[in-house]
Design a protein around this motif. Structure first.
Motif, PDB file in Angstrom:
ATOM      1  N   TRP A  84      41.429  44.450  34.862  1.00 25.98           N
ATOM      2  CA  TRP A  84      40.609  43.842  33.808  1.00 25.98           C
ATOM      3  C   TRP A  84      41.243  44.069  32.438  1.00 25.98           C
ATOM      4  O   TRP A  84      41.369  43.145  31.633  1.00 25.98           O
TER       5      TRP A  84
ATOM      6  N   VAL B  73      40.349  47.764  39.665  1.00 24.70           N
ATOM      7  CA  VAL B  73      39.588  46.708  38.988  1.00 24.70           C
ATOM      8  C   VAL B  73      39.595  46.924  37.474  1.00 24.70           C
ATOM      9  O   VAL B  73      39.820  45.986  36.701  1.00 24.70           O
TER      10      VAL B  73
ATOM     11  N   SER C 150      44.660  42.098  32.186  1.00 26.54           N
ATOM     12  CA  SER C 150      44.524  40.653  32.008  1.00 26.54           C
ATOM     13  C   SER C 150      43.886  40.312  30.658  1.00 26.54           C
ATOM     14  O   SER C 150      44.101  39.225  30.132  1.00 26.54           O
ATOM     15  N   GLY C 151      43.123  41.255  30.109  1.00 22.48           N
ATOM     16  CA  GLY C 151      42.463  41.012  28.825  1.00 22.48           C
ATOM     17  C   GLY C 151      43.416  40.901  27.651  1.00 22.48           C
ATOM     18  O   GLY C 151      43.114  40.241  26.655  1.00 22.48           O
TER      19      GLY C 151
END
Length: 124
Positions: A59, A55, A62-63
């Motif tokens: 995160w 996760v 994708s940021g």
């Protein structure tokens, strides 16, 4: 299920303030206290730490549209796939948590067996 959730939550919180390797002592201690069998402890540690790392890596990837992960994945034999790097991160973290949890469970079992052989009772 309780062991998995505790490892997932406590390891995720601890990593916000402490180094990445803090997941190993957390998995070890929780499995030493709550793990019933080696197999269940391993999979609880594997899933708890692996999911937490997956996760977090997803995160962060994708940021920034996977720019950094793509560059790191080019250094490894991953064909530049940032999502393959996320998967590899989850597997490495899962193995770390799983092995630490397995060791914790075996540690407790070793002392339970020693105590029962000497007639002192078991640790509970």
């Amino acid at each position: 299920m309780l062991l998995f959730l505790l490892i997932l939550v406590l390891a995720a919180i601890a990593q916000l303030f402490l180094p990445w390797w803090i997941v190993a002592p957390i998995s070890f201690l929780l499995a030493a206290g709550l793990g019933r069998t080696g197999g269940r402890s391993f999979w609880a540690g594997f899933a708890g730490v692996g999911l937490g790392w997956a996760v977090a890596a997803a995160w962060l990837t994708s940021g920034n549209n996977g720019l950094l992960a793509h560059r790191v994945a080019q250094l490894l034999p991953l064909g530049g796939s940032s999502w393959a790097l996320v998967l590899l991160t989850a597997v490495v973290g899962g193995l770390l948590g799983g092995m630490a949890a397995l060791a914790g469970c075996w540690f407790r079992q070793a002392f339970q067996n020693t105590a029962s052989q000497t007639g002192r009772g078991t640790l509970s």
